[in-house]
Write an enzyme that holds these catalytic residues in place. Structure first.
Site, short mmCIF file in Angstrom:
data_model
loop_
_atom_site.label_atom_id
_atom_site.label_comp_id
_atom_site.label_asym_id
_atom_site.label_seq_id
_atom_site.Cartn_x
_atom_site.Cartn_y
_atom_site.Cartn_z
N SER A 111 -8.71 40.52 -4.73
CA SER A 111 -7.66 41.36 -5.31
C SER A 111 -7.12 40.86 -6.64
CB SER A 111 -6.52 41.53 -4.30
OG SER A 111 -6.99 42.36 -3.25
N ASP A 159 -9.04 29.57 3.87
CA ASP A 159 -9.64 30.82 3.41
C ASP A 159 -11.10 30.88 3.87
OD1 ASP A 159 -9.76 33.23 2.02
OD2 ASP A 159 -10.17 32.28 0.07
P1 13P Z 1 -10.52 37.21 -6.31
O1 13P Z 1 -11.87 36.66 -6.67
O2 13P Z 1 -10.42 38.65 -6.65
O3 13P Z 1 -9.42 36.42 -6.91
O4 13P Z 1 -10.39 37.12 -4.71
C1 13P Z 1 -10.05 35.92 -4.06
C2 13P Z 1 -10.23 36.00 -2.58
O5 13P Z 1 -10.38 37.05 -1.97
C3 13P Z 1 -10.21 34.72 -1.86
O6 13P Z 1 -10.45 34.88 -0.48
O1 G3H Z 2 -13.32 33.28 -1.39
C1 G3H Z 2 -13.32 33.11 -2.60
C2 G3H Z 2 -12.30 32.29 -3.26
O2 G3H Z 2 -12.16 32.74 -4.59
C3 G3H Z 2 -12.65 30.81 -3.20
O3 G3H Z 2 -13.79 30.54 -3.93
O4 G3H Z 2 -15.39 29.37 -2.40
O5 G3H Z 2 -15.53 29.12 -4.91
O6 G3H Z 2 -13.68 28.03 -3.62
P1 G3H Z 2 -14.65 29.19 -3.70
ZN ZN Z 3 -11.79 36.41 0.12
NA NA Z 4 -8.24 34.17 3.80
#
Ligand code: 13P
Ligand code: G3H
Ligand code: ZN
Ligand code: NA
Length: 337
Positions: free
Chosen positions: A242, A82
């Site tokens: 989301s 992510d």
């Molecule tokens: P939320 O904070 O709304 O759960 O979003 C998570 C997200 O977009 C992680 O990349």
């Molecule tokens: O991108 C946001 C996700 O909720 C992950 O959060 O960077 O604190 O692990 P984090």
């Molecule tokens: Zn995100």
């Molecule tokens: Na992602």
């Protein structure tokens, strides 16, 4: 088995459903997702942020994911990076078994400063070339996430301040200026980079404090998704930020001593509308964090004599599993494993 994002999202598009992408940092969260997927027969996207990878360490994470696919061999599982902030981060994810990476070139490597179009295309193309050579999928992002209600970046809330006005909203953290995705630019970006999935900015932001009221079209631009989908009918769209921030999860945290001001997230019915218009991956982290925290607070509050971590981690895992099941059913992925 472990599969790439393209495989799961192509099936989702062919069958008109969306797939939740849940963030993980530890074993209990992975177990919650896998148990939810097993019960609902859902394909799975597990994602780890850079922070998650450094918290859990890549070796632990890789082996936990291998355990998950060993226990549930019939469930397709995507292991996704992510918000990769650089090609280097995406390469190290691929070296550690991730089957999908997000190159978030909408921001510079500091993950704060908005980047220009040419930078975004350059780093994303570089990752696509490396990833596709290995069968790994790539998510890109065009536009900048952030709430439309907070035009000015402001300082993060001071933790020491007392929790007074319940209706007051926490200010957005610095750098959260939003810039909605320009549909024409989105079209160009996909042609220039050949990404497998495209994250778009429509007024959502990360975390619990997205909106100060139930969002309407002024602050949650679902119409932008429809326009992007008209131009890019074959591109898998991704909604970040989301979480729905359900009232009952807010109430549970407050009931057991947590400090949480009233707030609104992205209603599930808005996400369902997105799924009708090309949204295939829906990122959810905050709802699961809140569910776990509410469950743990409840144990601590009602049975303060307990100190076996299982006494609170089991209810926390159950609470997260429930959120995962709810989303898997609502997004339509249930029954598609
Ligand atoms: P939320 O904070 O709304 O759960 O979003 C998570 C997200 O977009 C992680 O990349
Ligand atoms: O991108 C946001 C996700 O909720 C992950 O959060 O960077 O604190 O692990 P984090
Ligand atoms: Zn995100
Ligand atoms: Na992602």
């Amino acid at each position: 088995p472990l599969v790439n994002l393209r495989t799961v999202l192509d099936h989702a598009a062919a069958n008109s459903y969306g797939v939740a992408a849940f963030n993980v940092n530890n074993m209990e969260q992975i177990q919650a997702i896998m148990e939810a997927a097993n019960e609902t027969e859902s394909p799975v996207i597990v994602q780890a942020s850079r922070g998650a990878r450094s918290y859990s360490q890549d070796n632990y994470l890789r082996h936990l994911m291998l355990a998950a696919v060993e226990l549930y061999p019939h469930i397709p599982v995507v292991m996704h990076q992510d918000h990769g902030n650089s090609p280097k981060t995406c390469i190290s994810a691929m070296d550690n078994g991730f089957t999908s990476v997000m190159m978030d070139g909408s921001l510079l490597e500091d993950a704060k400063t908005p980047a220009d179009y040419d930078y975004n295309v350059k780093v994303t193309k570089e990752v696509v070339a490396l990833a596709h050579a290995k069968g790994v999928s790539v998510e890109g992002e065009i536009g900048t996430l952030g709430s439309l209600e907070h035009k000015e970046p402001s300082a993060a809330p001071k933790a020491a301040e007392p929790h007074d006005a319940d209706l007051e909203q926490e200010p957005e953290p610095e750098g959260a200026m939003s810039h909605l995705t320009d549909p024409e630019e989105a079209e160009r970006f996909v042609a220039d980079t050949k990404v497998d999935a495209l994250a778009v900015a429509i007024g959502t932001s990360h975390g619990a404090y997205k909106f100060t009221r139930k969002p309407d079209g002024d602050i949650l631009a679902m119409n932008v998704i429809e326009e992007i989908h008209r131009r890019l009918p074959n591109t898998h769209l991704v909604m970040h930020g989301s979480s729905s921030v359900p009232q009952e999860l807010q109430d549970e945290i407050r009931k057991y001593g947590g400090k949480m001001n009233q707030t609104w997230g992205v209603p599930v019915e808005e996400i369902q509308r997105g799924i009708k218009h090309g949204v295939r991956k829906i990122n959810v982290d905050t709802d699961n964090r809140m569910a776990m925290t509410g469950a743990i607070r409840k144990v601590f509050s009602l049975t303060p004599e307990k100190f076996d971590p299982r006494d609170y981690l089991k209810p926390a895992r159950e609470a997260m599993k429930k959120v995962c099941i709810d989303r898997m059913v609502a997004f339509g992925q249930a029954g598609h494993a």
